[in-house]
Design a protein around this motif. Sequence first.
Motif, mmCIF file in Angstrom:
data_model
loop_
_atom_site.group_PDB
_atom_site.id
_atom_site.type_symbol
_atom_site.label_atom_id
_atom_site.label_comp_id
_atom_site.label_asym_id
_atom_site.label_seq_id
_atom_site.Cartn_x
_atom_site.Cartn_y
_atom_site.Cartn_z
ATOM 1 N N ASP A 199 0.723 -1.151 -0.146
ATOM 2 C CA ASP A 199 -0.007 0.023 0.219
ATOM 3 C C ASP A 199 1.030 1.135 -0.152
ATOM 4 O OD1 ASP A 199 -1.875 -1.997 0.421
ATOM 5 O OD2 ASP A 199 -2.646 -1.147 2.204
ATOM 6 N N ASP A 200 1.810 1.318 0.785
ATOM 7 C CA ASP A 200 2.742 2.406 0.916
ATOM 8 C C ASP A 200 3.275 2.556 -0.267
ATOM 9 O OD1 ASP A 200 2.122 3.088 3.653
ATOM 10 O OD2 ASP A 200 3.589 1.636 4.204
ATOM 11 N N TYR A 201 3.900 1.480 -1.083
ATOM 12 C CA TYR A 201 4.619 1.638 -2.350
ATOM 13 C C TYR A 201 3.668 2.316 -3.278
ATOM 14 C CZ TYR A 201 7.093 0.063 -6.669
ATOM 15 O OH TYR A 201 7.562 0.039 -7.944
ATOM 16 N N LEU A 202 2.416 1.958 -3.325
ATOM 17 C CA LEU A 202 1.502 2.554 -4.193
ATOM 18 C C LEU A 202 1.262 3.941 -3.905
ATOM 19 C CD1 LEU A 202 -1.055 -0.340 -4.582
ATOM 20 C CD2 LEU A 202 0.499 0.291 -6.326
ATOM 21 N N THR A 203 1.327 4.187 -2.597
ATOM 22 C CA THR A 203 1.114 5.580 -2.229
ATOM 23 C C THR A 203 2.168 6.715 -3.112
ATOM 24 O OG1 THR A 203 -0.045 5.138 -0.105
ATOM 25 C CG2 THR A 203 0.961 7.347 -0.275
ATOM 26 N N GLY A 204 3.430 6.067 -3.032
ATOM 27 C CA GLY A 204 4.625 6.825 -3.684
ATOM 28 C C GLY A 204 4.233 6.871 -5.068
ATOM 29 N N LEU A 205 4.019 5.749 -5.615
ATOM 30 C CA LEU A 205 3.762 5.683 -7.103
ATOM 31 C C LEU A 205 2.684 6.647 -7.550
ATOM 32 C CD1 LEU A 205 4.912 4.295 -9.530
ATOM 33 C CD2 LEU A 205 2.974 2.342 -9.309
ATOM 34 N N PHE A 206 1.537 6.540 -6.767
ATOM 35 C CA PHE A 206 0.308 7.293 -7.190
ATOM 36 C C PHE A 206 0.652 8.877 -7.067
ATOM 37 C CE2 PHE A 206 -2.788 4.159 -5.522
ATOM 38 C CZ PHE A 206 -2.398 3.402 -6.814
ATOM 39 N N THR A 207 1.573 9.320 -6.279
ATOM 40 C CA THR A 207 2.039 10.668 -6.196
ATOM 41 C C THR A 207 2.586 11.242 -7.206
ATOM 42 O OG1 THR A 207 2.652 10.213 -3.766
ATOM 43 C CG2 THR A 207 3.453 12.148 -4.560
ATOM 44 N N VAL A 208 3.449 10.249 -7.819
ATOM 45 C CA VAL A 208 4.439 10.637 -9.021
ATOM 46 C C VAL A 208 3.168 10.919 -10.388
ATOM 47 C CG1 VAL A 208 6.049 10.148 -10.766
ATOM 48 C CG2 VAL A 208 6.506 9.638 -8.103
ATOM 49 N N PHE A 209 2.244 9.826 -10.243
ATOM 50 C CA PHE A 209 1.265 10.046 -11.579
ATOM 51 C C PHE A 209 0.768 11.428 -11.445
ATOM 52 C CE2 PHE A 209 1.535 5.638 -12.380
ATOM 53 C CZ PHE A 209 0.914 5.539 -13.451
ATOM 54 N N ASN A 210 0.563 12.048 -10.431
ATOM 55 C CA ASN A 210 -0.313 13.279 -10.223
ATOM 56 C C ASN A 210 0.563 14.628 -10.006
ATOM 57 O OD1 ASN A 210 -3.139 12.991 -9.404
ATOM 58 N ND2 ASN A 210 -2.250 11.115 -8.623
ATOM 59 N N ASP A 286 9.029 2.271 2.024
ATOM 60 C CA ASP A 286 8.425 1.691 0.881
ATOM 61 C C ASP A 286 7.470 2.973 0.115
ATOM 62 O OD1 ASP A 286 8.659 -0.784 2.190
ATOM 63 O OD2 ASP A 286 7.210 -0.574 3.493
ATOM 64 N N ILE A 287 7.222 3.664 0.748
ATOM 65 C CA ILE A 287 6.850 5.271 -0.198
ATOM 66 C C ILE A 287 7.911 5.637 -0.850
ATOM 67 C CG2 ILE A 287 6.069 7.650 0.064
ATOM 68 C CD1 ILE A 287 4.805 6.794 2.703
ATOM 69 N N ALA A 288 9.117 6.049 -0.304
ATOM 70 C CA ALA A 288 10.264 6.309 -1.117
ATOM 71 C C ALA A 288 10.464 5.555 -2.371
ATOM 72 C CB ALA A 288 11.487 6.662 -0.416
ATOM 73 N N LEU A 289 10.509 4.411 -2.193
ATOM 74 C CA LEU A 289 10.780 3.550 -3.368
ATOM 75 C C LEU A 289 9.591 3.793 -4.377
ATOM 76 C CD1 LEU A 289 12.149 0.259 -1.674
ATOM 77 C CD2 LEU A 289 13.475 1.918 -3.023
ATOM 78 N N GLY A 290 8.440 3.659 -3.979
ATOM 79 C CA GLY A 290 7.504 4.091 -5.014
ATOM 80 C C GLY A 290 7.533 5.395 -5.819
ATOM 81 N N LEU A 291 8.164 6.360 -4.930
ATOM 82 C CA LEU A 291 8.503 7.767 -5.633
ATOM 83 C C LEU A 291 9.217 7.529 -6.612
ATOM 84 C CD1 LEU A 291 8.236 10.019 -2.385
ATOM 85 C CD2 LEU A 291 6.525 9.936 -3.938
ATOM 86 N N ILE A 292 10.661 6.981 -6.417
ATOM 87 C CA ILE A 292 11.753 6.802 -7.040
ATOM 88 C C ILE A 292 11.377 6.018 -8.345
ATOM 89 C CG2 ILE A 292 14.166 5.594 -7.280
ATOM 90 C CD1 ILE A 292 13.748 8.394 -5.591
ATOM 91 N N HIS A 293 10.729 4.769 -8.191
ATOM 92 C CA HIS A 293 10.460 3.930 -9.211
ATOM 93 C C HIS A 293 9.467 4.744 -10.406
ATOM 94 C CE1 HIS A 293 11.528 0.139 -6.914
ATOM 95 N NE2 HIS A 293 12.548 0.751 -7.243
ATOM 96 N N GLY A 294 8.575 5.617 -9.564
ATOM 97 C CA GLY A 294 7.729 6.360 -10.540
ATOM 98 C C GLY A 294 8.366 7.467 -11.311
ATOM 99 N N LEU A 295 9.391 8.150 -10.691
ATOM 100 C CA LEU A 295 10.124 8.904 -11.345
ATOM 101 C C LEU A 295 10.798 8.550 -12.518
ATOM 102 C CD1 LEU A 295 10.996 11.168 -8.469
ATOM 103 C CD2 LEU A 295 9.957 11.885 -10.227
ATOM 104 N N GLU A 296 11.465 7.254 -12.300
ATOM 105 C CA GLU A 296 12.273 6.604 -13.183
ATOM 106 C C GLU A 296 11.374 6.279 -14.450
ATOM 107 O OE1 GLU A 296 15.992 4.550 -11.093
ATOM 108 O OE2 GLU A 296 14.214 3.418 -10.844
ATOM 109 N N LEU A 297 9.940 6.001 -14.115
ATOM 110 C CA LEU A 297 9.216 5.632 -15.403
ATOM 111 C C LEU A 297 8.944 7.035 -16.112
ATOM 112 C CD1 LEU A 297 6.253 3.705 -13.706
ATOM 113 C CD2 LEU A 297 7.530 2.942 -15.654
ATOM 114 N N HIS A 298 8.832 8.141 -15.203
ATOM 115 C CA HIS A 298 8.765 9.243 -16.251
ATOM 116 C C HIS A 298 10.010 9.441 -17.098
ATOM 117 C CE1 HIS A 298 5.390 11.068 -14.535
ATOM 118 N NE2 HIS A 298 5.959 11.276 -13.253
ATOM 119 N N LEU A 299 11.031 9.255 -16.484
ATOM 120 C CA LEU A 299 12.302 9.319 -17.426
ATOM 121 C C LEU A 299 12.538 8.479 -18.369
ATOM 122 C CD1 LEU A 299 14.852 10.067 -14.381
ATOM 123 C CD2 LEU A 299 13.974 11.892 -15.934
#
Length: 300
Positions: A199-210, A286-299
């Motif tokens: 859940d925490d990982y998805l929270t980070g990932l969702f942040t980057v989507f927005n 867990d949140i931080a890894l979701g953020l980082i992986h999401g940002l890498e998707l952007h890049l």
Amino acid sequence: MTNKSNQKAAYACNAISGDLEFLRLLGKGSFQGIIHSSFERTFNVTCLENGELYTIAARHLDNGPNTLITDLDSCSTLELAVGDRIFVSNNCIKIENKFNISIRQTEPWQCLLPVYPADTALLKRNIFEAKLFIQEHGQAGGMKKSITTDNIIQTEFARMLEERSRSLLEQLSLARWESAVQQAVSLIGLGPGLTPSGDDYLTGLFTVFNMPDSPLWPYRSFCMDVVLHASKLTNQISCITMKKAAAGQVREKIVQFMQAVIHSTSEETKDRLAAVLSIGSSSGTDIALGLIHGLELHLN
């Protein structure tokens, strides 16, 4: 006749800051709720009107969605009980006859995620440094695998989290949205903690989507498609956290890290990342890894 001098007076405190939308709801004067859960530094309230959870927090916590920060040092001495009724009267939150919170001079806070940069050179450098920082300082046991553990359950959780998150990122990179939703849903409720690691990982990932103007911004409805399944798969506290993140509403520490990773120096980014890592036990990692992986998707 009751001796009024023997009646226990309600404890009183002040709200320092609060989520703008929460303050607007309280300002209507019709808010009613009940205590959902209570912890050392927070207690949660279920709103009887919309069913959402709202959080009252001690002074040491950061702002967040549906959250009110008070000048309390701790919430553990308030003798609150699950089911205690709450209402608002004269700019004051009243909890039974136990506790009053003045909201007359509360500073409003609003979550505003940074706009994705046109030039990503600094972002790339900061992401590289952030990944190294998480490797060194992140809490293992959730999305970050523990190298030395004999705990069979923890090892299995780590394996499943790694496999499912990797598959999710692969489907997202290929824009296979239906399959990506399925992979994301498989992470909900998975892992240890009050808010499970998935859940925490998805929270980070969702942040980057927005993030406005980001490559994934046009596809942010993906987040809500995932959250539709959350209530049946995880607890209410974790569910509301993901729901808010899916709408781009996250804690102040996360916003500050996102601003730093885009605009600031490596040292500032690390300082802000350390604040995120301090959330919960492994939740921040867990949140931080979701953020980082999401940002890498952007890049990519």
